[in-house]
Design an enzyme around this catalytic site. Structure first.
Site, PDB file in Angstrom:
ATOM      1  N   LYS A 109       0.830  -1.205   0.000  1.00 33.62           N
ATOM      2  CA  LYS A 109       0.000   0.000   0.000  1.00 33.62           C
ATOM      3  C   LYS A 109       0.868   1.259   0.000  1.00 33.62           C
ATOM      4  O   LYS A 109       0.710   2.147  -0.849  1.00 33.62           O
ATOM      5  CB  LYS A 109      -0.912  -0.024   1.229  1.00 33.62           C
ATOM      6  CG  LYS A 109      -1.791   1.197   1.396  1.00 33.62           C
ATOM      7  CD  LYS A 109      -2.830   0.957   2.472  1.00 33.62           C
ATOM      8  CE  LYS A 109      -2.233   0.534   3.799  1.00 33.62           C
ATOM      9  NZ  LYS A 109      -3.251   0.383   4.853  1.00 33.62           N
ATOM     10  N   ASP A 127      -6.471   1.026   0.771  1.00 39.08           N
ATOM     11  CA  ASP A 127      -6.606   1.030   2.224  1.00 39.08           C
ATOM     12  C   ASP A 127      -8.040   0.622   2.556  1.00 39.08           C
ATOM     13  O   ASP A 127      -8.785   0.174   1.678  1.00 39.08           O
ATOM     14  CB  ASP A 127      -6.230   2.394   2.812  1.00 39.08           C
ATOM     15  CG  ASP A 127      -7.219   3.489   2.433  1.00 39.08           C
ATOM     16  OD1 ASP A 127      -8.145   3.230   1.620  1.00 39.08           O
ATOM     17  OD2 ASP A 127      -7.076   4.613   2.949  1.00 39.08           O
TER      18      ASP A 127
END
Length: 243
Positions: A109, A127
């Site tokens: 991420k 996320d």
């Protein structure tokens, strides 16, 4: 170049020496989560490059990072990451996903955030907000971040991935909340297959909108509330640095 988004969204800084700190811990990215940027300024004034950071006194580093929370874990990751950058990459942050994810505290991420915003390499940052909205929009049925990333990537051109990530996360934090989305104040309500899961009354929905801004941003907040249909665009414009 400095990129900061408050209240827990990704934060990283690139100094003239060409290095980045972007860390994850307990499922959340972090390095700086201070509302006025003071920690960022102090940190990089004290340690201007990766070598200086790698040689930092752990207690001093913890003291600087303390206002951001989880400061001991952050200090450990900062030291470990900086040391790796010096030892293996000559103090320069690598520009490849496969290298970034090997750095201490950096997951896929955060790596995509860094690649997209620091290196101009398109990436989708998944996320909790992005994943939730991707499912509500019907882009994916998966709960797995990597699967979500690949599902969404098939729907959009690579040139749009980075800004798509910003806008979807922004929308999730401000409008399409986990428990009670503000459907009645949503600018894309007419396109959303999940419309009706939240409050549909426009007046009531408007009261659910959330804007976490740094102190001194009252004018920006007023503009966001007045033009909710352009909220993401206005917020991104406000973050652009001159020059």
């Amino acid at each position: 170049i400095a990129y900061e988004e408050h209240s827990g969204t990704p934060a990283f800084t690139i100094e003239p020496g060409g290095w980045v700190l972007a860390l994850e811990d307990r499922g959340h990215e972090f390095l700086v989560q201070d509302t006025d940027g003071k920690v960022t300024k102090i940190l990089f004034a004290r340690y201007p490059d990766a070598r200086a950071m790698a040689e930092a006194d752990p207690l001093e580093l913890e003291t600087i990072l303390q206002p951001t929370g989880f400061f001991r874990a952050k200090a450990r990751n900062v030291l470990a990451l900086s040391t790796r950058l010096v030892d293996e990459y000559d103090g320069v942050v690598p520009g490849r996903l496969e290298d970034l994810v090997t750095l201490p505290g950096v997951g896929r991420k955060t790596a995509n955030v860094v690649l997209g915003n620091a290196f101009g390499v398109p990436g989708i940052t998944v996320d909790t907000h992005f994943g939730r909205l991707a499912r509500r929009f019907g882009w994916t049925a998966s709960d797995d971040p990597v699967k979500i990333e690949f599902d969404v990537a098939e729907l959009f051109e690579p040139r749009d991935w980075t800004m798509l990530s910003h806008r979807v996360v922004f929308h999730g934090r401000r409008v399409c909340h986990s428990r009670k989305p503000a459907c009645g104040a949503c600018p894309v309500a007419s396109l959303c297959p999940s419309y009706g899961e939240g409050e549909t009354d426009p007046v009531k929905a408007a009261k659910l909108l959330k804007y976490e801004l740094a102190p001194g941003s009252e004018a920006l907040l007023e503009k966001l509330l007045a033009e909710t249909h352009r909220a993401a665009e206005i917020r991104m414009e406000s973050q652009r640095r001159p020059g």
